[in-house]
Design an enzyme around this catalytic site. Structure first.
Site, PDB file in Angstrom:
ATOM      1  CB  SER A 179      50.773  41.813  41.902  1.00 24.04           C
ATOM      2  OG  SER A 179      51.042  40.778  40.971  1.00 24.04           O
ATOM      3  CG  ASN A 181      50.693  37.264  38.945  1.00 25.21           C
ATOM      4  OD1 ASN A 181      50.252  36.164  39.269  1.00 25.21           O
ATOM      5  ND2 ASN A 181      49.981  38.150  38.278  1.00 25.21           N
ATOM      6  CE  LYS A 221      45.092  47.191  40.958  1.00 27.61           C
ATOM      7  NZ  LYS A 221      45.366  47.361  39.526  1.00 27.61           N
TER       8      LYS A 221
END
Length: 343
Positions: A179, A181, A221
């Protein structure tokens, strides 16, 4: 009749995050009152094997849409073959300040900088256990990450807490290191940090296998913004530490495909149609390097059944949807199942 196409213009008048919550609450209401049928095409049952798990079909829900497991049964009723819940962190956290989600409608894209907002891993586990889908043997992956306040040097401690917490309940566990973020999170994809993290996870997994007498698959991921050299290192470690599958990919920090959009300069990860090519390239690279030995879950830019089939053709075993649902609605699920089954 595609009722979602009628409802969508009204939803798009709301702030994107408010529309997200309204949509999920409405879906839950319709499910509880057995009113969902007019909104969905009944999905085909196409048993699909993934790392020893039997999925109802090869189209799943990507992490991020239901971060806390609040809507499992309603989402399952849409016809997904499997669901991924999260990202969850050891402790509850609000995430990044509002606003933090933006539509780029002309590009069929979304920028988000949510920041792993969630109620914490223990709250999520309780909801998973309480869901009928879980109790009936549905496939639920749990996606784990680190708290924003945990220094990146100590990130492995959060992942180990998450791993221990979800291990007895998850059909599979996804390690989210991609991610954009959470500050510095993507550093975990770099050579030394990734080695250390996967080594710690591997050691802990061996203990958990003994403790629970079962081997829960672990997925990794990854980002779509990796260089070929980074892909090569990650592929090597995936084999070395016996990671069971790759989820390719998370959102991108690139804005090359949305240069004309007013919101293009918003910080965060870009998802939706512009992500498709980047995601496909990463899938193709990993599939080549790993000789097809490690399953790949394709996610990113699936807006049509043809997009899902393209992911399969470049090496994905199954796919996951998120942004496409926002623009296309539940009928996209069956469209993707049908397209992948035709190949």
């Amino acid at each position: 009749m595609d009722l979602y196409s009628i409802i969508r213009p009204a939803l798009f008048r709301f702030d994107p995050e408010n529309a997200h919550h309204l949509s999920l609450e409405s879906l839950s209401f319709l499910h509880r009152h057995q009113l969902l049928n007019p909104f969905i095409n009944k999905s085909s049952y196409i048993p699909t094997n993934l790392c020893g798990l039997t999925l109802g079909n090869p189209v799943g829900l990507a992490a991020g849409l239901d971060k806390d497991g609040k809507y499992i049964d309603a989402l399952a009723a849409l016809g997904f073959g499997f669901l991924e819940i999260g990202t969850v962190t050891p402790l509850p956290q609000f995430g990044n300040p509002l606003p933090r989600m933006f539509r780029l409608s002309n590009s069929k894209a979304i920028i988000n900088r949510m920041g792993f907002n969630n109620d914490g891993v223990q709250a999520c586990i309780k909801r998973v256990e309480a869901s009928s889908y879980y109790q009936d043997g549905g496939i639920i992956g749990l996606n784990i990450g680190k708290n924003a306040t945990t220094p990146i040097e100590e990130a492995h401690t959060d992942y180990l807490i998450g791993l221990r917490s979800v291990y007895p309940f998850a059909s599979y566990i996804t390690i989210n290191i991609s991610s954009p973020n959470t500050k510095n999170l993507r550093q975990l994809q770099s050579n030394n940090q990734l080695y250390h993290l996967l080594e710690q996870i591997s050691i802990e997994r061996d203990k958990l296998i003994q403790q629970f007498s079962k081997r829960t698959p672990i997925f990794l991921k990854i980002a779509p913004d990796l260089t070929l050299e980074e892909v090569e290192v990650i592929a090597q470690y995936i084999e070395q530490f016996q990671i069971d599958a790759i989820i390719a990919t998370n959102t991108t920090i690139s804005r090359d495909q949305v240069s004309q959009e007013k919101q293009k300069d918003q910080a965060g990860g870009l998802s939706g149609a512009p992500l498709a090519h980047l995601s496909n390239q990463i899938i193709k690279q990993f599939n080549h390097l790993l000789n097809g030995k490690i399953p790949i879950i394709g996610v990113g830019g699936i807006m049509t059944g043809t997009d899902a089939l393209e992911k399969k053709l470049v090496g994905a075993k199954v796919v996951q949807l998120y942004s496409g649902l926002i623009y296309r609605g539940p009928n996209l699920i069956q469209e993707c199942i049908s397209a992948m089954d035709l190949d």
